[in-house]
Design a protein around this motif. Sequence first.
Motif, mmCIF file in Angstrom:
data_model
loop_
_atom_site.group_PDB
_atom_site.id
_atom_site.type_symbol
_atom_site.label_atom_id
_atom_site.label_comp_id
_atom_site.label_asym_id
_atom_site.label_seq_id
_atom_site.Cartn_x
_atom_site.Cartn_y
_atom_site.Cartn_z
ATOM 1 N N LEU A 92 0.330 -1.011 -0.228
ATOM 2 C CA LEU A 92 0.198 -0.232 -0.130
ATOM 3 C C LEU A 92 1.148 0.640 0.536
ATOM 4 N N ASP A 93 0.213 2.288 -0.622
ATOM 5 C CA ASP A 93 1.236 3.639 -0.629
ATOM 6 C C ASP A 93 1.241 4.194 0.868
ATOM 7 N N PRO A 94 2.574 4.257 1.529
ATOM 8 C CA PRO A 94 2.178 4.958 2.778
ATOM 9 C C PRO A 94 2.004 6.520 2.042
ATOM 10 N N TYR A 95 1.534 7.327 1.741
ATOM 11 C CA TYR A 95 0.563 8.376 1.503
ATOM 12 C C TYR A 95 -0.879 8.476 1.005
ATOM 13 N N CYS A 96 -0.987 7.364 0.911
ATOM 14 C CA CYS A 96 -2.879 7.492 0.537
ATOM 15 C C CYS A 96 -3.280 7.694 1.185
ATOM 16 N N PHE A 184 -7.141 1.171 10.786
ATOM 17 C CA PHE A 184 -6.402 0.647 12.340
ATOM 18 C C PHE A 184 -6.207 -1.117 11.819
ATOM 19 N N GLU A 185 -5.916 -2.356 12.781
ATOM 20 C CA GLU A 185 -6.400 -3.512 12.368
ATOM 21 C C GLU A 185 -7.802 -3.680 12.444
ATOM 22 N N THR A 186 -7.940 -3.886 13.116
ATOM 23 C CA THR A 186 -9.630 -4.149 13.318
ATOM 24 C C THR A 186 -10.622 -3.182 13.469
ATOM 25 N N PRO A 194 -2.770 3.064 14.931
ATOM 26 C CA PRO A 194 -2.953 3.037 13.620
ATOM 27 C C PRO A 194 -1.903 1.763 12.132
ATOM 28 N N SER A 195 -2.195 1.238 11.125
ATOM 29 C CA SER A 195 -1.389 1.113 10.265
ATOM 30 C C SER A 195 -1.126 1.720 9.106
ATOM 31 N N LEU A 196 -1.690 2.469 9.194
ATOM 32 C CA LEU A 196 -1.542 3.966 7.936
ATOM 33 C C LEU A 196 -1.786 5.779 8.615
ATOM 34 N N ASP A 237 -1.009 -5.298 11.226
ATOM 35 C CA ASP A 237 -1.545 -4.965 10.510
ATOM 36 C C ASP A 237 -0.315 -4.334 9.615
ATOM 37 N N LEU A 238 0.417 -4.195 9.749
ATOM 38 C CA LEU A 238 1.744 -3.683 8.730
ATOM 39 C C LEU A 238 2.672 -3.907 7.639
ATOM 40 N N SER A 239 2.548 -5.327 7.248
ATOM 41 C CA SER A 239 2.962 -6.148 6.223
ATOM 42 C C SER A 239 2.125 -5.629 5.299
ATOM 43 N N GLU A 240 1.276 -4.837 5.450
ATOM 44 C CA GLU A 240 0.749 -4.208 3.811
ATOM 45 C C GLU A 240 1.740 -3.184 3.315
ATOM 46 N N CYS A 241 2.317 -2.335 3.959
ATOM 47 C CA CYS A 241 2.445 -1.466 4.076
ATOM 48 C C CYS A 241 4.031 -0.694 4.411
#
Length: 254
Positions: A92-96, A184-186, A194-196, A237-241
Amino acid sequence: MASSTPEASNLPGMGASVNPDGGITFRVWAPTCDQVHVAGNFTNPQWNEGKIALAREEKNSEYWSIFVKEAKVGDHYKFVISRKDQPDLWKLDPYCRQTTGRINLNDGSPRENECVIVNPKLFQWDKKKFDMPLWNELIIYEMHLGTFIDNGDIARRFLDAISKLDYLVELGINAIEIMPCTEFETNTSMGYNPSLLFAIENHYGEEGSVQQFVNEANRRGIAVIFDVVYNHLGPDDLSECFWRFDGSYKDNYG
C-alpha cells in the motif's frame, strides 16, 4: 503500455497526486530497492500484467516517480517493490488517503486491500470564514466514532455523526476532539494502533465524509480537533505497507 525507459515526473507530491489537467503522478520513497512499479485497474491489462515502471528521480536518488495519463480519481493501485534478493513486495502507498479494505467479493473470495486515488480539493467548503474559539475558552467533547453512533451502517459513521451535532450544541460544547481515525487493524479500536498515517479508517467512511463533518460542525460554531498518532505504528497490520517497505531491514527489524 509501460515504457522501457520511464521518465520521472516533474510534478510535485508524494503518493498519488492529481494533475489538474488530467492524469496522476505516483511518487514513493524506496531507497534500497532495485525497481518500483505501480499496478492498478487503470492499465490494460490490469494489475500485474500491466504494471508500470517508475523512474529514479536522480542518479542514486531514494525517490521514484512516474506520470500516468490514464490514471484518475477513484482508480485503485498498489506499489510493487522489486529486489534481486527476494520476491516482489506488493505494498500500500504510505501516503494513500483511502483504501478499499479487505472484503469478500460476490463469489466469496477475499479481495486484497488496495489504495484508492482521491482528490481532497474537490470538496466545496463553505465560503464563510470559520473563527475558532480562543484556546482558553474551548469546551471540548472527545468523540470516538466507533461508539458515538451506531445505526448498523458502520461505513457511514462520520456522516451519521452529523445528525448529532445539534445535540452537542445544546450541551454547550464548542469543540470536538476526534479520537484517532486513520486505518487500524480491527473494525473496533481506540485508534492508537494505526497501520496507515493518512487514510481514514474505511469503517468510519472516506475523506469526503470527514470534510463534510468538519464543514457542518464549523457551521454550528464547533471547532474540530483531530487526535493523531505519528510516533508509532501497529503493532498489527503493518506488512501491507510500512513493515520492510522496500525489502530492507536490519537485525530482524523492519
